[in-house]
Design a protein around this motif. Structure first.
Motif, PDB file in Angstrom:
ATOM      1  N   TYR A   1      -3.888   0.462  -2.688  1.00  0.00           N
ATOM      2  CA  TYR A   1      -3.451  -0.712  -1.885  1.00  0.00           C
ATOM      3  C   TYR A   1      -3.972  -1.969  -2.547  1.00  0.00           C
TER       4      TYR A   1
ATOM      5  N   ASP B   1       0.932  -1.217   0.017  1.00  0.00           N
ATOM      6  CA  ASP B   1      -0.048   0.162   0.077  1.00  0.00           C
ATOM      7  C   ASP B   1       0.852   1.345   0.072  1.00  0.00           C
TER       8      ASP B   1
ATOM      9  N   TRP C   1      -5.325   6.641  -1.627  1.00  0.00           N
ATOM     10  CA  TRP C   1      -4.368   5.489  -1.068  1.00  0.00           C
ATOM     11  C   TRP C   1      -4.529   4.382  -2.144  1.00  0.00           C
TER      12      TRP C   1
END
Length: 159
Positions: free
Chosen positions: A104, A81, A102
């Motif tokens: 991930y 991530d 983000w």
């Protein structure tokens, strides 16, 4: 887990590979008293069940195995991530309409939970887990390298 359609992975082979790469999963069960989670190394036996069976072991003192499970269990495998800054987007300079995000990878595997205490089955699980994690070593350690009486005593401490 909410997954936007553009990011969903449906390919079973790819999902299995992600699970093998992560090695450690958060094992979550719902109980009448609330959720319980334990981080566990797991392995997937793809030959069992409709979509495979996950195996791990818990310390006998861990209350998770004694609490009644409500519904299915959940194994959460988190992969790589990273934070993504809006500064990386060319559009930031153009119009400024950017936000951070983000990136991930994750696999959420669900299914019925079974706890067992039979020494033979536990020996097989810890032997397979050890084999997976020791395979890349030049001199891999095996459960059978430890004294038999010691291994038997250790097996009594897990489920």
């Amino acid at each position: 887990m909410y997954t936007p359609p553009a990011f969903a992975v449906e390919d079973t082979t790819a999902l299995y590979e992600m699970m093998r790469q992560c090695r450690l999963a958060n094992f979550v069960t719902a109980t009448p008293d609330g959720p319980i989670a334990t981080s566990l190394p797991m392995f997937l036996d793809e030959a069992e069940g409709e979509r495979g069976v996950l195996y791990a072991h818990l310390a006998r003192p861990n209350p998770q195995w004694q609490a009644p499970v409500v519904g299915h269990g959940l194994a959460v495998f988190m992969g790589p991530d990273a934070y993504v800054t809006p500064s990386w987007y060319a559009s930031k300079a153009e119009h400024g309409k950017v936000v951070p995000t983000w990136n991930y990878t994750a696999v959420h595997a669900t299914g019925p939970v079974e706890f067992f205490e039979e020494a033979e089955r536990l020996f097989e699980v810890v032997s397979r887990l050890t084999g997976i994690h020791e395979a890349s070593r030049s001199l891999p350690w095996a459960v059978t390298d430890a004294p038999e009486a010691y291994v038997k005593a250790q097996l009594r401490g897990i489920v």
